[in-house]
Design a protein around this motif. Structure first.
Motif, PDB file in Angstrom:
ATOM      1  N   PRO A   1      24.556  35.763  44.216  1.00 32.48           N
ATOM      2  CA  PRO A   1      25.795  35.982  43.477  1.00 32.48           C
ATOM      3  C   PRO A   1      26.076  34.930  42.412  1.00 32.48           C
ATOM      4  O   PRO A   1      25.977  33.739  42.630  1.00 32.48           O
ATOM      5  CB  PRO A   1      26.859  35.954  44.577  1.00 32.48           C
ATOM      6  N   SER A   2      26.372  35.412  41.222  1.00 37.43           N
ATOM      7  CA  SER A   2      26.953  34.604  40.164  1.00 37.43           C
ATOM      8  C   SER A   2      28.386  35.107  40.013  1.00 37.43           C
ATOM      9  O   SER A   2      28.909  35.723  40.932  1.00 37.43           O
ATOM     10  CB  SER A   2      26.146  34.757  38.872  1.00 37.43           C
ATOM     11  N   THR A   3      29.006  34.883  38.865  1.00 41.74           N
ATOM     12  CA  THR A   3      30.374  35.371  38.681  1.00 41.74           C
ATOM     13  C   THR A   3      30.509  36.064  37.340  1.00 41.74           C
ATOM     14  O   THR A   3      29.755  35.811  36.413  1.00 41.74           O
ATOM     15  CB  THR A   3      31.400  34.229  38.751  1.00 41.74           C
ATOM     16  N   CYS A   4      31.485  36.941  37.247  1.00 43.96           N
ATOM     17  CA  CYS A   4      31.740  37.669  36.008  1.00 43.96           C
ATOM     18  C   CYS A   4      33.226  37.951  35.946  1.00 43.96           C
ATOM     19  O   CYS A   4      33.780  38.547  36.869  1.00 43.96           O
ATOM     20  CB  CYS A   4      30.928  38.964  35.979  1.00 43.96           C
ATOM     21  N   GLY A   5      33.879  37.503  34.880  1.00 44.57           N
ATOM     22  CA  GLY A   5      35.333  37.641  34.767  1.00 44.57           C
ATOM     23  C   GLY A   5      35.734  38.566  33.644  1.00 44.57           C
ATOM     24  O   GLY A   5      35.206  38.505  32.537  1.00 44.57           O
ATOM     25  N   CYS A   6      36.679  39.449  33.922  1.00 43.35           N
ATOM     26  CA  CYS A   6      37.137  40.419  32.929  1.00 43.35           C
ATOM     27  C   CYS A   6      37.976  39.735  31.854  1.00 43.35           C
ATOM     28  O   CYS A   6      38.814  38.881  32.150  1.00 43.35           O
ATOM     29  CB  CYS A   6      37.993  41.491  33.597  1.00 43.35           C
ATOM     30  N   MET A   7      37.780  40.143  30.607  1.00 45.13           N
ATOM     31  CA  MET A   7      38.656  39.736  29.515  1.00 45.13           C
ATOM     32  C   MET A   7      39.442  40.915  28.971  1.00 45.13           C
ATOM     33  O   MET A   7      40.081  40.823  27.927  1.00 45.13           O
ATOM     34  CB  MET A   7      37.844  39.060  28.410  1.00 45.13           C
ATOM     35  N   ASN A   8      39.434  42.017  29.696  1.00 43.56           N
ATOM     36  CA  ASN A   8      40.380  43.091  29.449  1.00 43.56           C
ATOM     37  C   ASN A   8      41.733  42.603  29.932  1.00 43.56           C
ATOM     38  O   ASN A   8      41.824  41.641  30.701  1.00 43.56           O
ATOM     39  CB  ASN A   8      39.960  44.356  30.195  1.00 43.56           C
ATOM     40  N   THR A   9      42.791  43.246  29.501  1.00 46.41           N
ATOM     41  CA  THR A   9      44.128  42.762  29.858  1.00 46.41           C
ATOM     42  C   THR A   9      44.974  43.850  30.501  1.00 46.41           C
ATOM     43  O   THR A   9      44.708  45.046  30.359  1.00 46.41           O
ATOM     44  CB  THR A   9      44.869  42.244  28.607  1.00 46.41           C
ATOM     45  N   VAL A  10      45.987  43.397  31.208  1.00 53.79           N
ATOM     46  CA  VAL A  10      46.999  44.280  31.779  1.00 53.79           C
ATOM     47  C   VAL A  10      48.307  43.511  31.801  1.00 53.79           C
ATOM     48  O   VAL A  10      48.321  42.318  32.118  1.00 53.79           O
ATOM     49  CB  VAL A  10      46.604  44.758  33.190  1.00 53.79           C
ATOM     50  N   ASP A  11      49.378  44.151  31.423  1.00 54.94           N
ATOM     51  CA  ASP A  11      50.680  43.489  31.334  1.00 54.94           C
ATOM     52  C   ASP A  11      50.561  42.236  30.467  1.00 54.94           C
ATOM     53  O   ASP A  11      50.127  42.327  29.329  1.00 54.94           O
ATOM     54  CB  ASP A  11      51.213  43.172  32.735  1.00 54.94           C
ATOM     55  N   ASP A  12      50.893  41.059  31.021  1.00 56.58           N
ATOM     56  CA  ASP A  12      50.873  39.849  30.197  1.00 56.58           C
ATOM     57  C   ASP A  12      49.764  38.892  30.612  1.00 56.58           C
ATOM     58  O   ASP A  12      49.868  37.678  30.468  1.00 56.58           O
ATOM     59  CB  ASP A  12      52.220  39.130  30.249  1.00 56.58           C
ATOM     60  N   GLY A  13      48.657  39.440  31.107  1.00 60.37           N
ATOM     61  CA  GLY A  13      47.557  38.575  31.514  1.00 60.37           C
ATOM     62  C   GLY A  13      46.236  39.319  31.559  1.00 60.37           C
ATOM     63  O   GLY A  13      46.109  40.448  31.071  1.00 60.37           O
ATOM     64  N   LEU A  14      45.235  38.681  32.150  1.00 60.11           N
ATOM     65  CA  LEU A  14      43.912  39.290  32.260  1.00 60.11           C
ATOM     66  C   LEU A  14      43.872  40.306  33.386  1.00 60.11           C
ATOM     67  O   LEU A  14      44.513  40.133  34.423  1.00 60.11           O
ATOM     68  CB  LEU A  14      42.868  38.199  32.521  1.00 60.11           C
ATOM     69  N   ASP A  15      43.122  41.365  33.181  1.00 58.65           N
ATOM     70  CA  ASP A  15      42.964  42.397  34.200  1.00 58.65           C
ATOM     71  C   ASP A  15      42.046  41.861  35.303  1.00 58.65           C
ATOM     72  O   ASP A  15      41.041  41.216  35.032  1.00 58.65           O
ATOM     73  CB  ASP A  15      42.350  43.646  33.572  1.00 58.65           C
ATOM     74  N   ALA A  16      42.394  42.135  36.533  1.00 57.83           N
ATOM     75  CA  ALA A  16      41.590  41.662  37.668  1.00 57.83           C
ATOM     76  C   ALA A  16      40.392  42.553  37.935  1.00 57.83           C
ATOM     77  O   ALA A  16      39.517  42.191  38.715  1.00 57.83           O
ATOM     78  CB  ALA A  16      42.453  41.580  38.925  1.00 57.83           C
ATOM     79  N   ASP A  17      40.315  43.702  37.262  1.00 53.58           N
ATOM     80  CA  ASP A  17      39.240  44.634  37.573  1.00 53.58           C
ATOM     81  C   ASP A  17      38.721  45.287  36.299  1.00 53.58           C
ATOM     82  O   ASP A  17      39.482  45.751  35.448  1.00 53.58           O
ATOM     83  CB  ASP A  17      39.737  45.727  38.525  1.00 53.58           C
ATOM     84  N   CYS A  18      37.408  45.300  36.170  1.00 52.10           N
ATOM     85  CA  CYS A  18      36.740  45.993  35.073  1.00 52.10           C
ATOM     86  C   CYS A  18      35.271  46.122  35.461  1.00 52.10           C
ATOM     87  O   CYS A  18      34.858  45.658  36.522  1.00 52.10           O
ATOM     88  CB  CYS A  18      36.877  45.217  33.758  1.00 52.10           C
ATOM     89  N   ASN A  19      34.489  46.728  34.619  1.00 49.41           N
ATOM     90  CA  ASN A  19      33.036  46.685  34.745  1.00 49.41           C
ATOM     91  C   ASN A  19      32.565  45.517  33.893  1.00 49.41           C
ATOM     92  O   ASN A  19      32.845  45.470  32.691  1.00 49.41           O
ATOM     93  CB  ASN A  19      32.419  47.989  34.244  1.00 49.41           C
TER      94      ASN A  19
END
Length: 404
Positions: free
Chosen positions: A110-128
């Motif tokens: 495992p490495s990590t991958c963080g979404c830069m899509n957004t929801v409301d006033d912050g980053l989205d916790a879920d994306c591809n």
């Protein structure tokens, strides 16, 4: 020879036709394993078949890490890893025996991958989310069909396939991972990956098609065309000119309009302050006007290059002038109403964007407001007008290097 692999720790041609990719991102911040984004989901390595033409500097297979949405989201982030550049063949040969030039050092864990899509006033916790490790030394931009010899090293060769690494990853994701069903794409990357974001956001957008909303979020990828403290003849710009020639960057990777504009200085199209004017995709950039890596590797102020503080009065003046020069080269970005930015005064490269705030909002809140279309034009440009480290108000808790 400068060993560019150390850059990670600072926070770290043939005319073969290459069709524009049919696309992907994620973002790296302080170290090789810390990505910008809302989550740190576990992902595993997928190696691409050598028949795709993708390869690392040492000729090993290129690969990527993928995190599938857990909610069925059609949002995607492609995050492009940073890690400096290799400035000549010997430098690239050294890099080829590290994780920045060979997939042999990448681990299938495992490495990590963080979404830069957004929801409301912050980053989205879920994306591809696709995380693209760095394996080519030229911000995913070079291409030579044949192995390239290393001068003075008989039998040693290099493989310059950066743009194929990008294209092959996008093509694989479209064919196998559901990218064809995407409704939104964010291209992002940090440092050299931030430059990749500037360079290739439009390429990704073309691959995705008009029905997919594509935006970009380059992080600390705005590297100045600037003289160094010693005013010598071996500047960062000179180094990038050699990378351009060595890795044959004209083939498919750089914008033709830019190349036509700069004529006898085509390497300018490999430098974000010069080429950004040709980027069509809307982007929100995160950067320090006193970027720590640039203090060390572009300005090369002795107090930062040798880590000997306090800086002399002359060195302090050079740093202050660099901040003014940054804003001068940044000014054209502000003229494009589609763009946004968060410009800190913290002397950082692995900046703490989640904690950094201006005008009573964090960096990501400003970004989310821009991404949602709530802030546009001048309202989406946020600049800390203070001197280095907020005139002393920003301490090491923000990851700032000392000044003076």
């Amino acid at each position: 020879m400068r060993v560019s692999a150390a850059f990670f720790v600072a926070a770290q041609a043939q005319d073969l036709f290459l069709a524009a990719p049919e696309a992907i991102p994620m973002t790296l911040d302080r170290t090789t394993d810390e990505m910008v984004g809302a989550t740190g989901k576990a992902v595993n390595l997928t190696l691409l078949d050598s028949s795709t033409g993708a390869a690392c500097l040492d000729g090993s297979q290129y690969g990527f890490y993928f995190v599938k949405s857990t909610t069925g989201s059609k949002k995607w982030t492609i995050s492009i890893q940073g890690g400096g550049w290799c400035y000549d063949e010997e430098d690239c040969l050294g890099r080829a025996s590290t994780r920045l030039g060979s997939s042999k050092f990448w681990v299938d864990k495992p490495s990590t991958c963080g979404c830069m899509n957004t929801v409301d006033d912050g980053l989205d916790a879920d994306c591809n989310c696709i995380f693209m490790p760095y394996g080519d030394g030229a911000s995913f931009s070079g291409y030579r069909e044949d192995p390239w010899p290393v001068p003075g090293k008989p039998g040693s060769v290099l493989h310059f396939r950066g743009i194929r690494n990008l294209d092959a990853t996008l093509q694989f994701a479209k064919a196998n991972l559901g990218l064809a069903d995407a409704t939104e794409m964010v291209v992002t990357g940090s440092s050299a990956g931030g430059l990749s974001t500037f360079l290739h956001a439009d390429r990704v957008a073309d691959f995705m098609g008009e029905k997919v909303r594509t935006t970009a979020a380059p992080v600390v990828g705005f590297f100045l065309d600037h003289d160094d403290y010693s005013h010598d003849n071996n500047t960062y710009t000179d180094e990038m000119a050699y990378v351009y020639k060595m890795q044959n960057l004209t083939v498919g990777a750089l914008k033709q309009e830019c190349l036509d504009t700069f004529g006898d200085k085509p390497h300018y199209c490999f430098m974000s302050p010069h080429m950004q004017q040709f980027v069509k995709v809307p982007y929100f950039m995160f950067n320090s006007k006193y970027d720590a890596w640039q203090m060390n590797n572009i300005l090369r102020a002795p107090c930062y290059a040798s880590n000997k503080h306090p800086c002399s009065k002359e060195e302090q003046n050079a740093v202050l002038q660099y901040g003014k020069d940054f804003l001068a080269q940044f000014a054209p970005v502000q003229k494009e109403s589609q763009n946004g930015a968060m410009i800190t005064s913290c002397i950082c490269h692995g900046c703490q964007w989640a904690e950094t705030s201006l005008e009573n909002r964090t960096s990501y809140q400003h970004y989310a407001a821009w991404h949602a279309g709530n802030d546009t034009g001048a309202a989406a440009i946020h600049i800390d007008t203070r001197g280095p480290n907020g005139d002393g108000a920003l301490d090491k808790g923000y990851g700032c290097m000392p000044f003076p």
